[in-house]
Design an enzyme around this catalytic site. Structure first.
Site, PDB file in Angstrom:
ATOM      1  N   ASP A 149       4.273   0.266  -8.194  1.00 48.74           N
ATOM      2  CA  ASP A 149       3.922   1.027  -9.405  1.00 48.74           C
ATOM      3  C   ASP A 149       3.845   2.520  -9.085  1.00 48.74           C
ATOM      4  OD1 ASP A 149       1.681   0.377  -7.771  1.00 48.74           O
ATOM      5  OD2 ASP A 149       0.309   1.015  -9.352  1.00 48.74           O
ATOM      6  N   GLU A 194      -0.643  -4.431 -10.362  1.00 45.68           N
ATOM      7  CA  GLU A 194       0.318  -4.096 -11.410  1.00 45.68           C
ATOM      8  C   GLU A 194      -0.418  -3.630 -12.668  1.00 45.68           C
ATOM      9  OE1 GLU A 194       3.272  -7.076 -12.042  1.00 45.68           O
ATOM     10  OE2 GLU A 194       4.345  -5.851 -13.509  1.00 45.68           O
ATOM     11  N   ASP A 236       0.857  -1.195   0.000  1.00 46.30           N
ATOM     12  CA  ASP A 236       0.000   0.000   0.000  1.00 46.30           C
ATOM     13  C   ASP A 236       0.894   1.246   0.000  1.00 46.30           C
ATOM     14  OD1 ASP A 236      -2.561  -1.407   0.249  1.00 46.30           O
ATOM     15  OD2 ASP A 236      -1.773  -2.034   2.187  1.00 46.30           O
TER      16      ASP A 236
HETATM   17  C1  LIG Z   1      -1.941  -3.189  -2.473  1.00 51.63           C
HETATM   18  S1  LIG Z   1      -2.212  -4.813  -1.893  1.00 51.63           S
HETATM   19  C2  LIG Z   1      -1.152  -5.837  -2.922  1.00 51.63           C
HETATM   20  C3  LIG Z   1      -1.456  -7.288  -2.840  1.00 51.63           C
HETATM   21  C4  LIG Z   1      -0.540  -8.241  -3.625  1.00 51.63           C
HETATM   22  N1  LIG Z   1       0.827  -8.182  -3.130  1.00 51.63           N
HETATM   23  C5  LIG Z   1      -0.597  -7.960  -5.105  1.00 51.63           C
HETATM   24  O1  LIG Z   1       0.399  -7.508  -5.673  1.00 51.63           O
HETATM   25  O2  LIG Z   1      -1.663  -8.216  -5.699  1.00 51.63           O
HETATM   26  C6  LIG Z   1      -1.363  -4.811  -0.340  1.00 51.63           C
HETATM   27  C7  LIG Z   1      -1.813  -5.937   0.570  1.00 51.63           C
HETATM   28  O3  LIG Z   1      -0.934  -6.002   1.691  1.00 51.63           O
HETATM   29  C8  LIG Z   1      -1.697  -6.277   2.856  1.00 51.63           C
HETATM   30  N2  LIG Z   1      -0.876  -5.809   3.984  1.00 51.63           N
HETATM   31  C9  LIG Z   1      -0.483  -4.538   4.237  1.00 51.63           C
HETATM   32  N3  LIG Z   1       0.335  -4.498   5.304  1.00 51.63           N
HETATM   33  C10 LIG Z   1       0.473  -5.781   5.734  1.00 51.63           C
HETATM   34  C11 LIG Z   1       1.197  -6.380   6.801  1.00 51.63           C
HETATM   35  N4  LIG Z   1       1.942  -5.646   7.624  1.00 51.63           N
HETATM   36  N5  LIG Z   1       1.117  -7.712   6.966  1.00 51.63           N
HETATM   37  C12 LIG Z   1       0.348  -8.467   6.133  1.00 51.63           C
HETATM   38  N6  LIG Z   1      -0.366  -7.959   5.105  1.00 51.63           N
HETATM   39  C13 LIG Z   1      -0.293  -6.630   4.900  1.00 51.63           C
HETATM   40  C14 LIG Z   1      -3.005  -5.550   2.636  1.00 51.63           C
HETATM   41  O4  LIG Z   1      -4.059  -6.094   3.394  1.00 51.63           O
HETATM   42  C15 LIG Z   1      -3.211  -5.773   1.114  1.00 51.63           C
HETATM   43  O5  LIG Z   1      -3.938  -6.951   0.870  1.00 51.63           O
END
Ligand SMILES: C[S@@+](CC[C@H](N)C(=O)[O-])C[C@H]1O[C@@H](n2cnc3c(N)ncnc32)[C@H](O)[C@@H]1O
Length: 254
Positions: A180, A229, A144
């Site tokens: 990105d 992505e 994020d």
């Molecule tokens: C923007 S999404 C990207 C998901 C995946 N990596 C992708 O590329 O499709 C970021 C994900 O990271 C998870 N997340 C954020 N911080 C985290 C943490 N400290 N531990 C586990 N999950 C986390 C969020 O819930 C979210 O599902």
């Protein structure tokens, strides 16, 4: 008496509704017992209680190279990479249950016996559960971005997390990142390039052979084009990959 470590006040995720759609509900009920590890928590459901042994034999029935992913989302990268590498133990951390449920659908369909998920904050898991010097690869794909300056402290990539990740990697182990968002990519470089416990393998002057003077890594073939992505590409953003290695002669960690 053992002191309980302080609760993490600034976390890299927002707590969202855990409502699942019908297919996620089905996946969760059918597959969580097999693929989701029942970790004990402290007060928050995303926290990890210290003192739980990390036992690869008990989890996977074998010891094998350990690959971790923080923020597996819907599990597309996890399923593709773990599917290509049945020789590794693959552990995905994701705080958002509906996403874990979607990921369960993918790994169950592919019958990926080398994958497990933990529905916890990956940073907590690294701090309180994963042993030092034990991980071969860590993936952080499209974390994020936390755009607002006052939210930058919530970014997963920060000096404290970098130190923790370096300490959990084996010497020679690597951390792969992708984003990105150009300002987050630059932020990652600012936080990570100057470290001595992590070396950018694509930066000119690094001790490693695979050198690109720019410092950006090529897109890993094994990573599928995920929704995040695709969204970045559709908006005309450049996708940046980075690979950092813990130097073989690095300091030992506690
Ligand atoms: C923007 S999404 C990207 C998901 C995946 N990596 C992708 O590329 O499709 C970021 C994900 O990271 C998870 N997340 C954020 N911080 C985290 C943490 N400290 N531990 C586990 N999950 C986390 C969020 O819930 C979210 O599902």
């Amino acid at each position: 008496m053992t002191q309980t470590p302080a609760r993490r006040d600034v976390v890299s995720f927002v707590r969202r509704s855990t409502r699942m759609n019908a297919s996620q509900q089905r996946n969760w009920e059918a597959h969580q017992a097999r693929w989701v590890l029942p970790l004990a928590h402290r007060e928050l459901s995303t926290s990890v209680a210290p003192g739980q042994p990390f036992d690869a034999e008990a989890i996977w029935g074998r010891t094998a190279p350990l690959w971790l992913e923080i923020g597996t989302g819907n599990g597309e990268a996890c399923a593709a990479i773990a599917g290509r590498h049945p020789e590794v133990n693959y552990l995905g951390f994701e705080v958002f249950r509906p996403a874990v449920a979607s990921a369960l659908g993918l790994v169950a369909r592919e019958g990926l016996t080398n994958v497990r998920f933990a529905e916890v904050d990956g940073v907590e898991a690294l701090a309180h559960w994963i042993p030092a010097d034990s991980v071969d690869r860590i993936f952080t794909f499209f974390p994020d971005p936390w755009h607002k300056a006052r939210h930058h402290k919530r970014r997963l990539v920060n000096p404290a997390t970098a130190a923790l990740i370096a300490s959990r990697l084996r010497p020679g182990g690597s951390w792969h990142l992708a984003t990105d968002w150009p300002d987050y990519a630059e932020h990652m470089r600012e936080v990570l390039d100057g470290r001595t416990d992590l070396v950018n393998v694509h930066l000119n002057g690094s001790a490693h052979r695979d050198v690109d003077p720019d410092g950006w890594a090529p897109r890993p073939e094994a990573r599928p084009l995920t929704r995040f992505e695709q969204r970045g590409l559709a908006a005309g953003r450049v996708i940046r990959d980075l690979v950092y290695v813990r130097p073989a002669a690095g300091p030992a960690h506690a």
